[in-house]
Design a protein around this motif. Sequence first.
Motif, PDB file in Angstrom:
ATOM      1  N   GLN A 128      35.964   3.158 -15.760  1.00  0.00           N
ATOM      2  CA  GLN A 128      36.521   3.287 -16.941  1.00  0.00           C
ATOM      3  C   GLN A 128      37.711   4.172 -16.888  1.00  0.00           C
ATOM      4  O   GLN A 128      38.783   3.996 -17.343  1.00  0.00           O
ATOM      5  N   GLU A 129      37.785   5.360 -16.073  1.00  0.00           N
ATOM      6  CA  GLU A 129      38.941   6.285 -15.858  1.00  0.00           C
ATOM      7  C   GLU A 129      40.206   5.530 -15.340  1.00  0.00           C
ATOM      8  O   GLU A 129      41.320   5.747 -16.026  1.00  0.00           O
ATOM      9  N   PHE A 130      40.045   4.454 -14.325  1.00  0.00           N
ATOM     10  CA  PHE A 130      40.957   4.111 -13.741  1.00  0.00           C
ATOM     11  C   PHE A 130      41.799   2.973 -14.731  1.00  0.00           C
ATOM     12  O   PHE A 130      42.950   2.590 -14.527  1.00  0.00           O
ATOM     13  N   ARG A 131      41.098   2.355 -15.635  1.00  0.00           N
ATOM     14  CA  ARG A 131      41.594   1.450 -16.606  1.00  0.00           C
ATOM     15  C   ARG A 131      42.482   2.071 -17.426  1.00  0.00           C
ATOM     16  O   ARG A 131      43.061   1.473 -18.246  1.00  0.00           O
ATOM     17  N   LYS A 132      42.630   3.492 -17.420  1.00  0.00           N
ATOM     18  CA  LYS A 132      43.427   4.156 -18.435  1.00  0.00           C
ATOM     19  C   LYS A 132      44.990   4.194 -17.977  1.00  0.00           C
ATOM     20  O   LYS A 132      45.902   4.504 -18.520  1.00  0.00           O
ATOM     21  N   CYS A 133      45.072   3.684 -16.731  1.00  0.00           N
ATOM     22  CA  CYS A 133      46.331   3.711 -16.165  1.00  0.00           C
ATOM     23  C   CYS A 133      47.722   2.763 -16.909  1.00  0.00           C
ATOM     24  O   CYS A 133      47.114   1.785 -17.380  1.00  0.00           O
ATOM     25  N   ILE A 134      48.793   3.415 -16.982  1.00  0.00           N
ATOM     26  CA  ILE A 134      49.618   2.918 -17.939  1.00  0.00           C
ATOM     27  C   ILE A 134      50.614   2.320 -17.189  1.00  0.00           C
ATOM     28  O   ILE A 134      51.880   1.726 -17.774  1.00  0.00           O
ATOM     29  N   GLU A 135      50.410   2.336 -15.908  1.00  0.00           N
ATOM     30  CA  GLU A 135      51.627   1.599 -15.030  1.00  0.00           C
ATOM     31  C   GLU A 135      52.949   2.249 -15.248  1.00  0.00           C
ATOM     32  O   GLU A 135      53.836   1.468 -14.959  1.00  0.00           O
ATOM     33  N   CYS A 136      52.953   3.550 -15.192  1.00  0.00           N
ATOM     34  CA  CYS A 136      54.304   4.322 -15.477  1.00  0.00           C
ATOM     35  C   CYS A 136      54.843   4.329 -13.753  1.00  0.00           C
ATOM     36  O   CYS A 136      56.203   4.537 -13.699  1.00  0.00           O
ATOM     37  N   PHE A 137      54.134   4.129 -12.818  1.00  0.00           N
ATOM     38  CA  PHE A 137      54.409   4.321 -11.366  1.00  0.00           C
ATOM     39  C   PHE A 137      55.076   5.709 -10.871  1.00  0.00           C
ATOM     40  O   PHE A 137      55.724   5.799 -10.059  1.00  0.00           O
ATOM     41  N   LEU A 138      54.683   6.917 -11.903  1.00  0.00           N
ATOM     42  CA  LEU A 138      54.940   8.104 -11.202  1.00  0.00           C
ATOM     43  C   LEU A 138      54.265   8.565 -10.159  1.00  0.00           C
ATOM     44  O   LEU A 138      54.760   9.039  -9.170  1.00  0.00           O
ATOM     45  N   CYS A 139      52.773   8.003  -9.798  1.00  0.00           N
ATOM     46  CA  CYS A 139      52.132   8.465  -8.696  1.00  0.00           C
ATOM     47  C   CYS A 139      52.876   7.710  -7.486  1.00  0.00           C
ATOM     48  O   CYS A 139      52.777   8.271  -6.370  1.00  0.00           O
ATOM     49  N   GLN A 140      53.306   6.215  -8.105  1.00  0.00           N
ATOM     50  CA  GLN A 140      53.959   5.752  -6.671  1.00  0.00           C
ATOM     51  C   GLN A 140      55.161   6.562  -6.282  1.00  0.00           C
ATOM     52  O   GLN A 140      55.596   6.565  -4.977  1.00  0.00           O
ATOM     53  N   ASN A 141      55.970   6.881  -7.347  1.00  0.00           N
ATOM     54  CA  ASN A 141      57.092   7.676  -7.179  1.00  0.00           C
ATOM     55  C   ASN A 141      57.088   8.883  -6.259  1.00  0.00           C
ATOM     56  O   ASN A 141      57.738   9.145  -5.287  1.00  0.00           O
ATOM     57  N   VAL A 142      56.039   9.556  -6.533  1.00  0.00           N
ATOM     58  CA  VAL A 142      55.727  10.897  -5.924  1.00  0.00           C
ATOM     59  C   VAL A 142      55.127  10.833  -4.429  1.00  0.00           C
ATOM     60  O   VAL A 142      55.355  11.875  -3.729  1.00  0.00           O
ATOM     61  N   CYS A 143      54.716   9.744  -4.264  1.00  0.00           N
ATOM     62  CA  CYS A 143      53.924   9.585  -3.154  1.00  0.00           C
ATOM     63  C   CYS A 143      54.577   9.904  -1.757  1.00  0.00           C
ATOM     64  O   CYS A 143      55.614   8.776  -1.576  1.00  0.00           O
TER      65      CYS A 143
END
Length: 251
Positions: A139-154
């Motif tokens: 359920q935690e993973f489904r909170k993702c709003i796909e802002c892609f900040l995690c993709q950007n910072v990686c």
Amino acid sequence: MGYEAKLRVWRGDDGAGELRDYTVEAEEGEVVLDLIHRLQATQAPDLAVRWNCKAGKCGSCSAEVNGRPRLLCMTRLSVFRREEVITVTPMRTFPVVRDLVTDVSYNYVKARQIPSFTPPPELEPGAYRMQQVDVQRSQEFRKCIECFLCQNVCHVIRDHEENKTAFAGPRFLMRIAELEMHPLDAADRRDEAQTEHGLGYCNITKCCTEVCPENIHITDNALIPMKERVADRRYDPVVWLGNKLFRRKRS
């Protein structure tokens, strides 16, 4: 009580650009996106910025504020000193379209490469049954709003453009982990996570977790458990022996 806020905003396109300084009226309780909107209304009507809900749920207004990936609508002015210059730049990992708008199509390409939920063929729609603990796990993973900040910072793709073809990034590795943990998903996603989506590139620095506006524990609850499952599959001696015996029996 209002005050004069100092903004430094990146202006340009995929060819060239520069940081420009502005002074914008600010009010108590506002967020950075309010300043950007006021800047558009009063001084820079051609300023390009992507936004939608202004409530931290659409993930559209992702940018970098003083070098940190943030949602503009969730970054309160109160976290900065009044005399501090607030620098707003586009997400560094993705190509600039114009000003603060970036081309995030890389993420949609990666999303399409992940096979969808695959229930057992004998299980009829409407017959799905799960334990509550399994529901809560993902359920935690489904909170993702796909802002892609995690993709950007990686840093795997932020600092190494050449890795984009082989690395799906934390958002989509989390999606693979969610499906792998699903008790009714019949697909085995462990080998694919490693060979097709670049799970091995991740060195669990937790930078993706630190910038997530939904406070999803991407590293601890998705990436590390997925790495453990891949390691068990590839290197556990009992699993290795079982695979050898199984193949020998079939041959």
